[in-house]
Design a protein around this motif. Structure first.
Motif, PDB file in Angstrom:
ATOM      1  N   ASP A   1       0.819  -1.211   0.000  1.00 24.00           N
ATOM      2  CA  ASP A   1       0.000   0.000   0.000  1.00 24.00           C
ATOM      3  C   ASP A   1       0.857   1.266   0.000  1.00 24.00           C
ATOM      4  N   SER A   2       1.994   1.213   0.660  1.00 25.85           N
ATOM      5  CA  SER A   2       2.861   2.393   0.734  1.00 25.85           C
ATOM      6  C   SER A   2       3.373   2.798  -0.638  1.00 25.85           C
ATOM      7  N   LEU A   3       3.710   1.802  -1.467  1.00 26.43           N
ATOM      8  CA  LEU A   3       4.187   2.113  -2.811  1.00 26.43           C
ATOM      9  C   LEU A   3       3.063   2.687  -3.671  1.00 26.43           C
ATOM     10  N   LEU A   4       1.855   2.161  -3.513  1.00 27.75           N
ATOM     11  CA  LEU A   4       0.706   2.705  -4.241  1.00 27.75           C
ATOM     12  C   LEU A   4       0.434   4.143  -3.818  1.00 27.75           C
ATOM     13  N   LEU A   5       0.535   4.407  -2.516  1.00 34.15           N
ATOM     14  CA  LEU A   5       0.350   5.766  -2.021  1.00 34.15           C
ATOM     15  C   LEU A   5       1.413   6.702  -2.572  1.00 34.15           C
ATOM     16  N   PHE A   6       2.653   6.214  -2.640  1.00 40.76           N
ATOM     17  CA  PHE A   6       3.738   7.017  -3.204  1.00 40.76           C
ATOM     18  C   PHE A   6       3.465   7.367  -4.659  1.00 40.76           C
ATOM     19  N   ALA A   7       3.057   6.365  -5.452  1.00 38.99           N
ATOM     20  CA  ALA A   7       2.833   6.597  -6.881  1.00 38.99           C
ATOM     21  C   ALA A   7       1.688   7.588  -7.113  1.00 38.99           C
ATOM     22  N   ILE A   8       0.592   7.424  -6.379  1.00 41.50           N
ATOM     23  CA  ILE A   8      -0.551   8.328  -6.552  1.00 41.50           C
ATOM     24  C   ILE A   8      -0.189   9.749  -6.125  1.00 41.50           C
ATOM     25  N   SER A   9       0.467   9.880  -4.979  1.00 43.59           N
ATOM     26  CA  SER A   9       0.844  11.204  -4.477  1.00 43.59           C
ATOM     27  C   SER A   9       1.831  11.891  -5.411  1.00 43.59           C
ATOM     28  N   ASP A  10       2.787  11.128  -5.924  1.00 44.27           N
ATOM     29  CA  ASP A  10       3.767  11.703  -6.838  1.00 44.27           C
ATOM     30  C   ASP A  10       3.100  12.205  -8.117  1.00 44.27           C
ATOM     31  N   GLY A  11       2.179  11.402  -8.672  1.00 44.88           N
ATOM     32  CA  GLY A  11       1.493  11.830  -9.897  1.00 44.88           C
ATOM     33  C   GLY A  11       0.614  13.048  -9.681  1.00 44.88           C
ATOM     34  N   LEU A  12      -0.165  13.070  -8.592  1.00 43.50           N
ATOM     35  CA  LEU A  12      -1.028  14.217  -8.310  1.00 43.50           C
ATOM     36  C   LEU A  12      -0.210  15.467  -7.996  1.00 43.50           C
ATOM     37  N   GLY A  13       0.905  15.267  -7.274  1.00 42.87           N
ATOM     38  CA  GLY A  13       1.763  16.409  -6.966  1.00 42.87           C
ATOM     39  C   GLY A  13       2.389  17.005  -8.212  1.00 42.87           C
ATOM     40  N   LEU A  14       2.830  16.144  -9.138  1.00 44.16           N
ATOM     41  CA  LEU A  14       3.412  16.633 -10.386  1.00 44.16           C
ATOM     42  C   LEU A  14       2.368  17.381 -11.216  1.00 44.16           C
ATOM     43  N   PHE A  15       1.158  16.840 -11.281  1.00 40.40           N
ATOM     44  CA  PHE A  15       0.080  17.514 -11.998  1.00 40.40           C
ATOM     45  C   PHE A  15      -0.218  18.880 -11.385  1.00 40.40           C
ATOM     46  N   SER A  16      -0.281  18.945 -10.050  1.00 40.19           N
ATOM     47  CA  SER A  16      -0.594  20.215  -9.374  1.00 40.19           C
ATOM     48  C   SER A  16       0.503  21.246  -9.591  1.00 40.19           C
TER      49      SER A  16
END
Length: 242
Positions: A116-131
């Motif tokens: 779950d931690s890796l999934l959280l990392f991937a989602i957060s990284d993608g949303l942060g880059l988009f923002s």
């Protein structure tokens, strides 16, 4: 003149002046009153004036110094925020290609793909880059604006508000991705490390909220609140007070 008279008569029921003590939003407040008075004048009287643009020219000439100060504040703010957004975007873009936990040497698939931690990392990284990219584009739009008088009414205030919002989101997502990475690396060695990591990651977000949220709230209120131009409501309230 309508705004000056309202201030002199202490018409506290109306949002006469903006609470944001910056030139750009003072310019917005002045424009709102000008548009309100202009729309209140009946069309026959407006077309009867020999030079229909005379009063607008007077308004522009009298507020040129305020416009220049508003332009300087907008550019300085956009430049500073754009630098921060660019740094955040650079970090998040590089982190997207360096998944924590290493990859399979043959397939290239992350070894910790099911966690779950890796999934959280991937989602957060993608949303942060988009923002961060969205914030960069908004601040770039501010820097490339013509800075006409009309731009201070809606266009520029909306860009700076949404730019700051996306900057805040990119910072928050970056810290979530950082916390998720540390959790993956240290979880098996120090199981109790999750709580202090979460608290430390939330500290910069809380600091940003404390320092910037009051100004952002006042800018949002000035643009979308009661002080935004609504000519009918302004004159209705004035007649009630009379």
């Amino acid at each position: 003149m309508a705004m000056i008279l309202a201030v002199a008569n202490s018409v506290a029921h109306l949002d006469i002046l903006t609470d944001v003590a910056v030139a750009a939003f003072q310019m917005q407040s002045e424009l709102e009153w000008f548009k309100a008075v202009e729309s209140w004048i009946i069309p026959d009287v407006r077309t009867f004036i020999s030079d229909s643009k005379k009063y607008w020219k007077i308004f522009v000439s009298e507020h040129e110094e305020l416009r220049k100060n508003g332009e300087k504040w907008m550019k300085d703010t956009a430049n500073s925020c754009m630098l921060v957004s660019t740094l955040i975007g650079t970090v998040l873009f590089a982190a997207a290609f360096t998944m924590p936990g290493d990859n399979n040497g043959i397939t290239g698939v992350p070894l910790l793909l099911g966690q779950d931690s890796l999934l959280l990392f991937a989602i957060s990284d993608g949303l942060g880059l988009f923002s961060s990219v969205t914030a960069i584009l908004l601040f770039l739009a501010i820097l490339t604006s013509r800075y006409e008088m009309q731009d201070f009414l809606e266009s520029l205030p909306k860009r700076i508000i949404f730019g700051l919002c996306f900057l805040f989101l990119s910072l928050a997502f970056m810290l979530v991705a950082f916390a998720a990475t540390l959790t993956i690396v240290l979880n098996k060695r120090l199981e109790w490390v999750v709580i202090p990591i979460t608290l430390l990651a939330s500290l910069p977000v809380a600091l940003f909220v404390v320092l910037q949220l009051p100004l952002l709230f006042l800018m949002f209120k000035s643009t979308y609140g009661r002080s935004i131009f609504r000519a009918e409501s302004i004159w209705m309230e004035s007649n009630i007070l009379k």
